[in-house]
Design a protein around this motif. Structure first.
Motif, mmCIF file in Angstrom:
data_model
loop_
_atom_site.group_PDB
_atom_site.id
_atom_site.type_symbol
_atom_site.label_atom_id
_atom_site.label_comp_id
_atom_site.label_asym_id
_atom_site.label_seq_id
_atom_site.Cartn_x
_atom_site.Cartn_y
_atom_site.Cartn_z
ATOM 1 N N ASN A 101 -6.824 -1.297 1.098
ATOM 2 C CA ASN A 101 -6.243 -0.855 2.367
ATOM 3 C C ASN A 101 -7.054 0.322 2.900
ATOM 4 O O ASN A 101 -7.247 1.323 2.202
ATOM 5 N N GLY A 140 11.524 -3.856 3.368
ATOM 6 C CA GLY A 140 12.878 -3.883 2.816
ATOM 7 C C GLY A 140 13.148 -4.926 1.768
ATOM 8 O O GLY A 140 14.309 -5.179 1.448
ATOM 9 N N ILE A 141 12.109 -5.521 1.199
ATOM 10 C CA ILE A 141 12.353 -6.545 0.173
ATOM 11 C C ILE A 141 12.778 -5.879 -1.137
ATOM 12 O O ILE A 141 12.052 -5.064 -1.693
ATOM 13 N N LEU A 180 9.590 2.087 -5.799
ATOM 14 C CA LEU A 180 9.955 3.494 -6.001
ATOM 15 C C LEU A 180 11.366 3.595 -6.591
ATOM 16 O O LEU A 180 11.718 4.591 -7.213
ATOM 17 N N ASN A 185 8.983 8.692 4.887
ATOM 18 C CA ASN A 185 7.886 9.401 4.224
ATOM 19 C C ASN A 185 6.872 9.867 5.249
ATOM 20 O O ASN A 185 6.667 9.231 6.286
ATOM 21 N N MET A 216 14.282 5.127 3.294
ATOM 22 C CA MET A 216 13.687 6.452 3.120
ATOM 23 C C MET A 216 12.655 6.703 4.213
ATOM 24 O O MET A 216 12.134 5.764 4.826
ATOM 25 N N VAL A 225 6.486 -7.939 5.049
ATOM 26 C CA VAL A 225 6.814 -6.726 4.285
ATOM 27 C C VAL A 225 7.825 -5.891 5.065
ATOM 28 O O VAL A 225 7.736 -5.768 6.273
ATOM 29 N N SER A 232 0.819 -1.209 0.000
ATOM 30 C CA SER A 232 0.000 0.000 0.000
ATOM 31 C C SER A 232 0.860 1.269 0.000
ATOM 32 O O SER A 232 1.831 1.383 0.746
ATOM 33 N N GLY A 233 0.488 2.214 -0.850
ATOM 34 C CA GLY A 233 1.148 3.517 -0.874
ATOM 35 C C GLY A 233 2.356 3.586 -1.786
ATOM 36 O O GLY A 233 2.912 4.660 -1.996
ATOM 37 N N THR A 234 2.761 2.442 -2.330
ATOM 38 C CA THR A 234 3.943 2.447 -3.195
ATOM 39 C C THR A 234 3.597 2.036 -4.623
ATOM 40 O O THR A 234 4.480 1.890 -5.464
ATOM 41 N N LYS A 246 -2.899 -5.099 9.240
ATOM 42 C CA LYS A 246 -1.524 -4.628 9.011
ATOM 43 C C LYS A 246 -1.041 -3.910 10.259
ATOM 44 O O LYS A 246 -1.587 -2.869 10.647
ATOM 45 N N ILE A 274 5.563 -5.635 8.206
ATOM 46 C CA ILE A 274 5.277 -4.536 9.110
ATOM 47 C C ILE A 274 5.004 -3.258 8.323
ATOM 48 O O ILE A 274 5.407 -3.147 7.170
ATOM 49 N N ASN A 275 4.354 -2.326 8.981
ATOM 50 C CA ASN A 275 4.262 -0.971 8.438
ATOM 51 C C ASN A 275 5.598 -0.266 8.744
ATOM 52 O O ASN A 275 6.524 -0.883 9.252
ATOM 53 N N THR A 276 5.691 1.008 8.457
ATOM 54 C CA THR A 276 6.969 1.716 8.627
ATOM 55 C C THR A 276 7.309 1.970 10.097
ATOM 56 O O THR A 276 6.423 2.033 10.956
ATOM 57 N N LEU A 297 -1.401 9.931 4.179
ATOM 58 C CA LEU A 297 -2.622 9.311 3.648
ATOM 59 C C LEU A 297 -3.346 10.172 2.613
ATOM 60 O O LEU A 297 -4.572 10.308 2.659
ATOM 61 N N ILE A 324 5.889 -5.873 -1.550
ATOM 62 C CA ILE A 324 7.039 -5.107 -2.015
ATOM 63 C C ILE A 324 6.648 -3.638 -2.021
ATOM 64 O O ILE A 324 5.645 -3.267 -2.645
HETATM 65 C C1 LIG Z 1 5.557 6.497 0.180
HETATM 66 C C2 LIG Z 1 4.913 5.431 1.045
HETATM 67 C C3 LIG Z 1 3.540 5.484 1.293
HETATM 68 C C4 LIG Z 1 2.927 4.499 2.076
HETATM 69 N N1 LIG Z 1 1.566 4.542 2.286
HETATM 70 C C5 LIG Z 1 0.967 3.557 3.005
HETATM 71 C C6 LIG Z 1 -0.455 3.543 3.165
HETATM 72 O O1 LIG Z 1 -1.183 4.390 2.640
HETATM 73 N N2 LIG Z 1 -1.017 2.532 3.916
HETATM 74 C C7 LIG Z 1 -0.242 1.543 4.485
HETATM 75 O O2 LIG Z 1 -0.786 0.641 5.149
HETATM 76 N N3 LIG Z 1 1.117 1.527 4.324
HETATM 77 C C8 LIG Z 1 1.729 2.497 3.612
HETATM 78 N N4 LIG Z 1 3.091 2.468 3.435
HETATM 79 C C9 LIG Z 1 3.887 1.396 4.052
HETATM 80 C C10 LIG Z 1 4.215 0.281 3.060
HETATM 81 O O3 LIG Z 1 3.036 -0.321 2.557
HETATM 82 C C11 LIG Z 1 5.127 -0.801 3.713
HETATM 83 O O4 LIG Z 1 4.458 -1.392 4.810
HETATM 84 C C12 LIG Z 1 6.445 -0.210 4.207
HETATM 85 O O5 LIG Z 1 6.939 0.768 3.299
HETATM 86 C C13 LIG Z 1 7.530 -1.257 4.429
HETATM 87 O O6 LIG Z 1 7.833 -1.953 3.247
HETATM 88 P P1 LIG Z 1 9.091 -1.568 2.273
HETATM 89 O O7 LIG Z 1 10.298 -1.471 3.158
HETATM 90 O O8 LIG Z 1 9.146 -2.659 1.270
HETATM 91 O O9 LIG Z 1 8.751 -0.247 1.665
HETATM 92 C C14 LIG Z 1 3.724 3.450 2.642
HETATM 93 C C15 LIG Z 1 5.104 3.414 2.386
HETATM 94 C C16 LIG Z 1 5.703 4.376 1.583
HETATM 95 C C17 LIG Z 1 7.195 4.284 1.321
#
Ligand SMILES: Cc1cc2nc3c(=O)[nH]c(=O)nc-3n(C[C@H](O)[C@H](O)[C@H](O)COP(=O)(O)O)c2cc1C
Length: 305
Positions: free
Chosen positions: A100, A244-245, A269, A70, A68, A242, A22-24, A165, A191-193, A74, A264
């Motif tokens: 989501n 860093g993949i 990005l 962010n 990164m 989820v 989500s979000g990417t 999530k 995980i989320n961020t 939302l 992913i």
């Molecule tokens: C720019 C950006 C926007 C994101 N927006 C959302 C979102 O709207 N909802 C959500 O559940 N997670 C959001 N995430 C989190 C990602 O879905 C993911 O859980 C997180 O980035 C870790 O995975 P990654 O390391 O592969 O990026 C966002 C991440 C990024 C980088």
């Protein structure tokens, strides 16, 4: 050798373990120009809220070592505009549609789940990282009682698979995952961020206008893997990994640690075609090891005693 990449996770059968986080990946529209999206397991929509949101003021992204930050906040068109304009596109991609949703109260989540329940979607992913507006700044997903309340309330209004999530910004991820499973979630997404900050010492200002942001990318992979492995010991529902993949080896690390499927995020990005290369490389890697079904790898990690 024929390699079977199909998996089942949280009530959804997918042709591949790769979901776009989500979000990417927006709603997939921009990415459709780059490759055939039907090779994916599924797309998780940008996080949706009851009303449209413009998000936070810029700057809202900053590069960090191996990752990164962010603070998009939302930005999204709202659930109604999504149903009218974006869902029809997502439905015809040929991969699964995961929606989501992010709420600031139990009522927000219920209102959106009710709207989604008769739609042709495959699962609802609950982003449980929002602060509860009524109780102050406490994240819904960092309080097991609020998390339970949200999931039970959504469960009561929909038969769609529910993916919870979880935020890693908690003391015990296992406690949250157990609460999610007990409340009726079909899968946990980990995980989320991670909450972080970047500063410019010369201007004495945080780089993000929001001051803090969510850390993603390879920097968080060890944290995510640890959480997947820990939760795999504690809950019986599937885990979607989820964090860093970037490559096929990363996918397999998560699956061995306990993930039934993966998402992913930041990799999209860096390269919009990341998932194409990862899919190709997964087949090569598994073929070399004479492994014909990727799903047999889930949870095969042997921890040292
Ligand atoms: C720019 C950006 C926007 C994101 N927006 C959302 C979102 O709207 N909802 C959500 O559940 N997670 C959001 N995430 C989190 C990602 O879905 C993911 O859980 C997180 O980035 C870790 O995975 P990654 O390391 O592969 O990026 C966002 C991440 C990024 C980088």
């Amino acid at each position: 050798m024929k390699i079977d990449l199909s998996v089942e996770a949280g009530g959804v059968r997918m042709a591949s373990p790769l979901l776009m986080a989500s979000g990417t990946f927006g709603f997939g529209r921009e990415m459709d120009a780059f490759y055939d999206l039907s090779i994916l397991g599924g797309i998780c929509s940008k996080g949706l809220t009851v009303a449209p949101r413009l998000g936070n003021d810029p700057p809202r992204a900053a590069e960090t070592a191996s990752g990164m930050l962010n603070s998009v906040g939302l930005q999204n068109p709202g659930i109604d505009a999504f149903l009218e304009h974006e869902l029809p596109f997502m439905r015809q991609t040929g991969c699964k549609t995961i929606v989501n949703i992010a709420g600031y109260s139990v009522e927000d989540y219920v209102a959106m789940a009710e709207k989604l329940t008769d739609e042709a979607i495959d699962a609802i992913e609950l982003n449980l990282s929002c602060p509860n507006v009524r109780t102050g700044c406490m994240l819904i997903g960092s309080d097991p009682l609020q998390l339970t309340e949200v999931i039970q309330a959504v469960r009561a209004v929909t038969d769609k698979p529910i993916w919870a999530k979880l935020t890693p910004n908690v003391t015990s991820i296992s406690q949250m995952a157990v609460a999610a499973a007990d409340a009726g979630a079909d899968a946990v997404v980990l995980i989320n961020t991670l909450m972080g900050m970047a500063v410019d010492w010369k201007t004495r200002r945080p780089i993000l206008k929001n001051n803090t942001g969510g850390l993603s990318g390879p920097a968080i992979k060890p944290v995510a893997l640890r959480m997947v492995s820990e939760v795999y010991q504690q809950v019986d529902i599937p885990i979607i990994g989820v964090g860093g993949i970037l490559c096929a080896e990363d996918v397999l690390d998560f699956m061995v640690a306990g993930a039934s499927a993966v998402q992913i995020g930041t990799a999209n990005l860096i390269s919009p075609c990341a998932a194409v290369k990862i899919t190709h490389d997964l087949r090569q890697l598994l073929g070399k090891e004479n492994l014909t079904r990727i799903s047999t790898l889930t949870g095969t990690l042997q921890l040292w005693s």
